[in-house]
Write an enzyme that holds these catalytic residues in place. Sequence first.
Site, PDB file in Angstrom:
ATOM      1  N   LYS A 448       0.806  -1.223   0.000  1.00  0.00           N
ATOM      2  CA  LYS A 448       0.000   0.000   0.000  1.00  0.00           C
ATOM      3  C   LYS A 448       0.837   1.270   0.000  1.00  0.00           C
ATOM      4  O   LYS A 448       0.487   2.286   0.601  1.00  0.00           O
ATOM      5  CB  LYS A 448      -0.978   0.028   1.187  1.00  0.00           C
ATOM      6  CG  LYS A 448      -1.798  -1.244   1.389  1.00  0.00           C
ATOM      7  CD  LYS A 448      -2.478  -1.695   0.106  1.00  0.00           C
ATOM      8  CE  LYS A 448      -3.520  -0.699  -0.381  1.00  0.00           C
ATOM      9  NZ  LYS A 448      -4.200  -1.157  -1.625  1.00  0.00           N
ATOM     10  N   THR A 452       2.925  -1.274  -6.909  1.00  0.00           N
ATOM     11  CA  THR A 452       2.357  -1.747  -8.176  1.00  0.00           C
ATOM     12  C   THR A 452       2.542  -0.704  -9.266  1.00  0.00           C
ATOM     13  O   THR A 452       2.821  -1.049 -10.429  1.00  0.00           O
ATOM     14  CB  THR A 452       0.868  -2.084  -8.002  1.00  0.00           C
ATOM     15  OG1 THR A 452       0.715  -3.054  -6.964  1.00  0.00           O
ATOM     16  CG2 THR A 452       0.290  -2.648  -9.289  1.00  0.00           C
ATOM     17  N   TRP A 651      -1.137   8.817 -12.163  1.00  0.00           N
ATOM     18  CA  TRP A 651      -0.507   8.783 -13.474  1.00  0.00           C
ATOM     19  C   TRP A 651      -0.626   7.390 -14.092  1.00  0.00           C
ATOM     20  O   TRP A 651      -0.515   6.377 -13.411  1.00  0.00           O
ATOM     21  CB  TRP A 651       0.963   9.183 -13.369  1.00  0.00           C
ATOM     22  CG  TRP A 651       1.128  10.619 -12.947  1.00  0.00           C
ATOM     23  CD1 TRP A 651       1.006  11.126 -11.692  1.00  0.00           C
ATOM     24  CD2 TRP A 651       1.426  11.710 -13.800  1.00  0.00           C
ATOM     25  NE1 TRP A 651       1.206  12.469 -11.681  1.00  0.00           N
ATOM     26  CE2 TRP A 651       1.473  12.873 -12.976  1.00  0.00           C
ATOM     27  CE3 TRP A 651       1.669  11.847 -15.171  1.00  0.00           C
ATOM     28  CZ2 TRP A 651       1.745  14.131 -13.468  1.00  0.00           C
ATOM     29  CZ3 TRP A 651       1.957  13.106 -15.675  1.00  0.00           C
ATOM     30  CH2 TRP A 651       1.974  14.233 -14.837  1.00  0.00           C
TER      31      TRP A 651
END
Length: 716
Positions: A448, A452, A651
């Site tokens: 978190k 990724t 983004w």
Amino acid sequence: MTLLVRLRRSFRQVSPQLVLFLLFAFCLLSVFISAYYLYGWKRGLEPSGDIPSPDCDEPKVAPSRLLPLKPIKVVDSSRTDPLVLVFVESLYSQLGQEIVAILESSRFKYLTEIAPGKGDMPTLTDHDRGRFALIIYENILKYVNLDAWNRELLDKYCVEYGVGIIGFFKALFDTQNELRTHIPNFTFNLGYSGKFFHTGTDAEDEGDDLLLSYVKEFWWFPHMWSHMQPHLFHNQSVLAEQMTMNKKFAVEHGIPTDMGYAVAPHHSGVYPVHVQLYEAWKQVWGIRVTSTEEYPHLKPARYRRGFIHNGIMILPRQTCGLFTHTIFYNEYPGGSSELDKIINGGELFLTVLLNPISIFMTHLSNYGNDRLGLYTFRHLVRFLNSWTNLKLQTLPPVQLAQKYFQIFSEEKDPLWQDPCEDKRHKDIWSKEKTCDRFPKLLIIGPQKTGTTALYLFLGMHPDLSSNYPSSETFEEIQFFNGHNYHKGIDWYMEFFPIPSNTTSDFYFEKSANYFDSEVAPRRAAALLSKAKIITILINPADRAYSWYQHQRAHDDPIALKYTFHEVITAGTEASQKLRTLQNRCLVPGWYATHIERWLNNFHANQILVLDGKLLRTEPAKVMETVQKFLGVTNIIDYHKTLAFDPKKGFWCQLLEGGKTKCLGKSKGRKYPEMDLDSRAFLRDYYRDHNIELSKLLYKMGQTLPTWLREELQNTR
């Protein structure tokens, strides 16, 4: 005085022929009696028919035999000289020296010769007189396997001159039984490759048969059928076929096949692990135990350890100073005194003294020639008994392995090493495998924080390649921190492409739960010692809250039942499930603690700490830093490859035509702001952790993240 005169007179009445006869009779009697006490000769030891299974504590078969080949005739002393001819295997063989010692103690003249196989027999006659009154063979097989010419010549001499031949057969039995007086149930464990049965000289084939006639006296373990190296074969069925032939040989010759122990030639396939070998072992033999000198490395020997893989226990094997080329006592490297030094208080002695369990394996050549294998361990045990209070014992392989891992339970889990960092390992590793398939970059988390997104951005670089996805954990392999680690490095490598001229060999993987794992840093460093490490840090309070919301989105019943504040403030009396969720929210935020663990295994210049807040707002700037850290020569401008998606709020990859490719729906999820009480609690909870983090980053020479500066200002 009168008695002495009478004896002298009586002695003068005895003829010279009778004196020689009595002398020769005494010679024979002395040799027979000495051989009996020295080598445990018993009557009726010649194998015939079925041999009953012996009791291990009271062996029914003695270790050695004294075999008179022909009836000993009375020597015609007028036709032979009182000289004994002794045929030895080498001038320094132990049994040969003991035979000579017997003759010398009895004041007999003797001549020592190397036993001929195919060659000239020493001159047996001098004119019409025989030169020798007795012939002794240290190894009776040397007589049995004489070439026809010499055998006929010797037999003719013995018949014509009435000369007898005494032959000794000495094998493993005497040493085994001697060692059993000091080590209860000591038993040699003999390995076999059935293809080589009856493929040697006549003497060697005779030895094969003789050994098998005492098959129940020993323990037995299989090598490969043709002593092949398993790592050279990649088809499990081929290995299984070879093992099946060896097993068939064993069954046909009454060799036990249920010991559960096997050894691979040259350590091949044991470590580094060759998966096909382990599977074939279990399929054909039901193997539960093996051993090797190669884990984790051959040297230093004191660091050898055991491990368990695929249900097979691997025990550390020690070296004893004997090798295939060390076959003669007087030609031992550094001199015979060097071998004795190793035994008597030296390296071999210390190996046994310092290891609760020791396993040794010596070569066939050490049991022929000067029999240094037998010499070494007999003298070692004698020295141990003389100078220590150690109580030695022997256990069958499976029981021994169970005992080992009972003592060293922490060694059950292996620590995989890079096979290419050790030349010996590389030599016994499959040529179809390459260390270029290992990743050079790990994104370790924590969860978190934006890992990724970084994984996606790196995958956009033309010179970088990520791992293949997992059917269970998606883009994460999760190798170093969980049960996947026990599947081995072959399993891990399958997640990366085979390097080629058209494919980049700079691989990376991302598993966000590596960061706070207690085992991942050490495991990763062992296999990927030169890898780069990237971690992304955001405010630990935000990370904790994000994890809580992540669990709610995945319908975690505890997260759905309790508020975030209730979770993070739960006391020791809370349920185990609630405490588990609390730990997963809070513990990964102990950033300094976890980074210290990685620094204990990797150099500081191998680790890059990224500002997760900056990655979210200015990813192109962060990616420039990442590319320089990785040392890629092709620096791409991420301003041209990324575009902000207002709907997602972060983004995304910019495609042709102005379209974007973003992360999945589970990323960028919207949820309520954290309540003020929880924010205040976490600011206080993480205060000391954040201070320690700032000190650590300063020590590493890394820039403090913007969020950390803000938190430090709020603590003043």
